[in-house]
Write an enzyme that holds these catalytic residues in place. Sequence first.
Site, PDB file in Angstrom:
ATOM      1  N   ARG A 195       0.831  -1.193   0.000  1.00 30.46           N
ATOM      2  CA  ARG A 195       0.000   0.000   0.000  1.00 30.46           C
ATOM      3  C   ARG A 195       0.875   1.256   0.000  1.00 30.46           C
ATOM      4  O   ARG A 195       2.047   1.214   0.373  1.00 30.46           O
ATOM      5  CB  ARG A 195      -0.913   0.019   1.227  1.00 30.46           C
ATOM      6  CG  ARG A 195      -1.861  -1.168   1.317  1.00 30.46           C
ATOM      7  CD  ARG A 195      -2.674  -1.098   2.596  1.00 30.46           C
ATOM      8  NE  ARG A 195      -3.639  -2.198   2.716  1.00 30.46           N
ATOM      9  CZ  ARG A 195      -3.374  -3.369   3.271  1.00 30.46           C
ATOM     10  NH1 ARG A 195      -2.165  -3.598   3.777  1.00 30.46           N
ATOM     11  NH2 ARG A 195      -4.297  -4.314   3.343  1.00 30.46           N
ATOM     12  N   LYS A 220      -2.224  -1.302   7.503  1.00 32.10           N
ATOM     13  CA  LYS A 220      -3.591  -0.798   7.583  1.00 32.10           C
ATOM     14  C   LYS A 220      -4.455  -1.671   8.474  1.00 32.10           C
ATOM     15  O   LYS A 220      -5.345  -1.178   9.187  1.00 32.10           O
ATOM     16  CB  LYS A 220      -4.193  -0.729   6.173  1.00 32.10           C
ATOM     17  CG  LYS A 220      -5.634  -0.248   6.117  1.00 32.10           C
ATOM     18  CD  LYS A 220      -6.149  -0.273   4.704  1.00 32.10           C
ATOM     19  CE  LYS A 220      -7.623   0.127   4.660  1.00 32.10           C
ATOM     20  NZ  LYS A 220      -8.160   0.062   3.279  1.00 32.10           N
ATOM     21  N   HIS A 279      -3.408   3.721  -5.808  1.00 36.44           N
ATOM     22  CA  HIS A 279      -3.878   2.467  -5.209  1.00 36.44           C
ATOM     23  C   HIS A 279      -4.172   1.414  -6.271  1.00 36.44           C
ATOM     24  O   HIS A 279      -4.157   0.217  -5.981  1.00 36.44           O
ATOM     25  CB  HIS A 279      -5.131   2.719  -4.371  1.00 36.44           C
ATOM     26  CG  HIS A 279      -5.547   1.531  -3.554  1.00 36.44           C
ATOM     27  ND1 HIS A 279      -4.857   1.116  -2.423  1.00 36.44           N
ATOM     28  CD2 HIS A 279      -6.564   0.649  -3.708  1.00 36.44           C
ATOM     29  CE1 HIS A 279      -5.442   0.038  -1.926  1.00 36.44           C
ATOM     30  NE2 HIS A 279      -6.472  -0.269  -2.678  1.00 36.44           N
ATOM     31  N   ARG A 282      -1.693  -1.390  -6.628  1.00 40.14           N
ATOM     32  CA  ARG A 282      -1.835  -2.561  -5.746  1.00 40.14           C
ATOM     33  C   ARG A 282      -2.735  -3.599  -6.408  1.00 40.14           C
ATOM     34  O   ARG A 282      -2.447  -4.801  -6.353  1.00 40.14           O
ATOM     35  CB  ARG A 282      -2.400  -2.110  -4.398  1.00 40.14           C
ATOM     36  CG  ARG A 282      -2.699  -3.235  -3.424  1.00 40.14           C
ATOM     37  CD  ARG A 282      -2.987  -2.655  -2.040  1.00 40.14           C
ATOM     38  NE  ARG A 282      -3.669  -3.573  -1.157  1.00 40.14           N
ATOM     39  CZ  ARG A 282      -3.081  -4.531  -0.444  1.00 40.14           C
ATOM     40  NH1 ARG A 282      -1.769  -4.705  -0.555  1.00 40.14           N
ATOM     41  NH2 ARG A 282      -3.771  -5.307   0.359  1.00 40.14           N
ATOM     42  N   HIS A 306      -4.059  -8.785   2.403  1.00 44.76           N
ATOM     43  CA  HIS A 306      -5.512  -8.618   2.396  1.00 44.76           C
ATOM     44  C   HIS A 306      -6.096  -9.258   3.653  1.00 44.76           C
ATOM     45  O   HIS A 306      -5.658 -10.342   4.065  1.00 44.76           O
ATOM     46  CB  HIS A 306      -6.128  -9.264   1.153  1.00 44.76           C
ATOM     47  CG  HIS A 306      -5.981  -8.425  -0.085  1.00 44.76           C
ATOM     48  ND1 HIS A 306      -4.886  -8.504  -0.905  1.00 44.76           N
ATOM     49  CD2 HIS A 306      -6.800  -7.471  -0.633  1.00 44.76           C
ATOM     50  CE1 HIS A 306      -5.027  -7.656  -1.919  1.00 44.76           C
ATOM     51  NE2 HIS A 306      -6.175  -7.023  -1.771  1.00 44.76           N
ATOM     52  N   TYR A 315     -10.199 -11.940  -7.809  1.00 38.15           N
ATOM     53  CA  TYR A 315      -9.070 -12.169  -8.699  1.00 38.15           C
ATOM     54  C   TYR A 315      -9.049 -13.598  -9.253  1.00 38.15           C
ATOM     55  O   TYR A 315      -8.227 -13.917 -10.105  1.00 38.15           O
ATOM     56  CB  TYR A 315      -7.749 -11.928  -7.958  1.00 38.15           C
ATOM     57  CG  TYR A 315      -7.551 -10.501  -7.511  1.00 38.15           C
ATOM     58  CD1 TYR A 315      -6.992  -9.544  -8.357  1.00 38.15           C
ATOM     59  CD2 TYR A 315      -7.906 -10.093  -6.226  1.00 38.15           C
ATOM     60  CE1 TYR A 315      -6.798  -8.237  -7.950  1.00 38.15           C
ATOM     61  CE2 TYR A 315      -7.712  -8.788  -5.801  1.00 38.15           C
ATOM     62  CZ  TYR A 315      -7.159  -7.865  -6.668  1.00 38.15           C
ATOM     63  OH  TYR A 315      -6.970  -6.563  -6.250  1.00 38.15           O
TER      64      TYR A 315
END
Length: 334
Positions: A195, A220, A279, A282, A306, A315
């Site tokens: 990030r 985060k 972003h 990422r 994640h 994905y």
Amino acid sequence: MASIKKRGPNQWQARVRRKGWPLQIKTFDSKADAQAWARQMESEMDRGVWISRSEAENTTLEEALDRYDQEYIPRLAHPGREHSRVKQIKQYPLAARMLASIRTTDINEYIKSRKKAVGAKTINLELALLSRLFNVAAADWGMESLRNPVERATKPKTPRGRERRLEAREEEKLLETCSANLRAIILFALETAMRREEIASLRWEEVDFKQRVVYLSETKNGESRCVPLSPKAIEVLQGMLPENVTSIYGSVFNRNSDSISKAFSRACKRAKIEDFRFHDLRHEATSRLFENTDLDVMEIRSITGHKSMQMLARYSHLRTHRLADRLAGKSRGA
């Protein structure tokens, strides 16, 4: 015994006396509400489960938010965002209500009013803050009787995440317009899926060239993690090393997160690349891990950080062709 007395033209006072329990008094706008409250108090006392509501009934949400802001938020990894959310919530009429009086319907009304100004993601982050506040008040502030009205609220559905990918030649055009420093940051982001804040705060003390990893003590999600470095990522870091220094400390890229975003936006503008944010790098990096490697989902999650497997589910379609190969008898990595 409970007694209900009229006080003034539009108010009713309920008193509940039970041996061994403190006298409870509360005023209501209707006799029916007073009677219902008295019955509830008597029932809880009879069952031995009564808990004082006085503090929750005499503390406004605004007062609770101030206390939460001072005592709890400073412990978080990124308190700035939560401070801002507290200020936003305090601007709404809900903040003037006593904690004990706030119901799920009130939270739903707050959601409706916020939908006029912001998106679902912002609203859900504010709801998460409110939910934590009610839980902290009940667990740590002596308001054991307080119920969390946010838990049953109808939360807005978060829209699907952005799907913006780097199109043909966009990466090349973007890198051509960048300074050497920003170019290194972009390449590093594409190799690590880190990030913006993680890259901006990366320090040389967290880089281990021998083990080929960087150790992120704060992320985060509030969890630490180790990010493995590809040969290209190591090359980028080696290019950032100062000359003639035996021991290195401090920031790797010497930019804060806002500076990175502003420089990236200017670079996209010069390269005539539209609707692309930092972003999105990422997302691009994570997509490439699915497309170009045989790492399983758990391994990819350990790299990207994640929080849940559900976040990586979008994905999975990038690897469908590999699954077809496996069904045809081709081994992993072949």
